[in-house]
Scaffold this motif. Sequence first.
Motif, PDB file in Angstrom:
ATOM      1  N   ILE A   1      -9.224  12.936  -2.745  1.00  0.00           N
ATOM      2  CA  ILE A   1      -8.917  12.703  -1.334  1.00  0.00           C
ATOM      3  C   ILE A   1      -8.750  11.191  -1.169  1.00  0.00           C
ATOM      4  N   PRO A   2      -7.592  10.710  -0.731  1.00  0.00           N
ATOM      5  CA  PRO A   2      -7.371   9.264  -0.640  1.00  0.00           C
ATOM      6  C   PRO A   2      -8.363   8.594   0.314  1.00  0.00           C
ATOM      7  N   LYS A   3      -8.753   7.373  -0.037  1.00  0.00           N
ATOM      8  CA  LYS A   3      -9.626   6.574   0.826  1.00  0.00           C
ATOM      9  C   LYS A   3      -8.779   5.482   1.477  1.00  0.00           C
ATOM     10  N   VAL A   4      -8.902   5.355   2.794  1.00  0.00           N
ATOM     11  CA  VAL A   4      -8.087   4.392   3.536  1.00  0.00           C
ATOM     12  C   VAL A   4      -9.005   3.463   4.323  1.00  0.00           C
ATOM     13  N   ASN A   5      -8.790   2.156   4.177  1.00  0.00           N
ATOM     14  CA  ASN A   5      -9.589   1.162   4.889  1.00  0.00           C
ATOM     15  C   ASN A   5      -8.730  -0.054   5.220  1.00  0.00           C
TER      16      ASN A   5
END
Length: 334
Positions: A173-177
């Motif tokens: 699951i991609p992590k976005v910040n």
Amino acid sequence: MTHQVLICDDSSVARKQMARALPEKWDADIQFAKHGKEAMTILQEGSINILFLDLNMPELDGYGVLQQIQEQKITVITIVVSGDIQPDARKRVMDLGALEFIKKPVSAEDIEHLLTQYGLLAENQESKVTEAASTQPGQINEMDCYREIANVAMGRAADLLARLLHVFVVMPIPKVNTLEVSELTMALQSSADTDTFSAVCQGFIGSGIAGEALLLFYDSSFEDMAKLTKYQGERDEKMELELIMDVASILIGACVKGFSEQLDVNFSQGHPIVLGQHVKEGELIKQGECYWKQTLTIEICYSIENYNINCDLLLLFTEDSLTSLRQKIAYLLE
């Protein structure tokens, strides 16, 4: 007959896209689930007869849902909707009882054709698609949009790698910040003190959007990667550099292309640059500080099933790109 439909996806963007893609003339009541466990709770009530199911989700993924449907003998027509388009992903879900597999992003034409093909959509129906008031698709924010775009893009990259190496790539699951450069290390996957990496960086630019794609390849992965590619020569730094450049070309190229197509942007890509071989995370970040200020960071952690092969792909968009990016994703926020 009014169909009782459940859309299960951890992305609020994907849930809304799926609901919008359903034919207006379809006689259906729609509910939504944010992950597999929530879907199973609804399915166990016995009212759902059609399930649109994502694969990569927290709590319980799509494969787990399909297994539980079989084990509990729940009667439901399941259509998998996923960004993971590897050949083996399709085979696995069909073996687990799915009726069909369609790739993201979904289109209304594809959904209508599928429903008609399987006799789930009668002709000349009145518009009756409704959403249960207690289970709306959910509020969509900017990070949700980037996460779903990354989900589709990483699926295309994994598909290419899987086809070339004849393996199954485990999809994260991609992590976005949004991070300052001093916080960038937090975006990297946690690793033991003994872990070292080799890294390749490649820039891209187009339509007011600029960034860097950074591939971190775990040094512990080289042995299995050499076996997988049937490399016969001596394992040295030159051989390892060839391997990581090959992997970077596949993952970075396909992922950036996946982003460009969804954003309707033509990205020009620079030449890949080797940031280091057999170095620690902190050293890589220090070497890259000239490229990154504040950045929108998307992290994708790939691994290959049954092999000790792991790498992190980071897409780092510059602060100046955020305005253009927001304009490009505006259609998803509507």
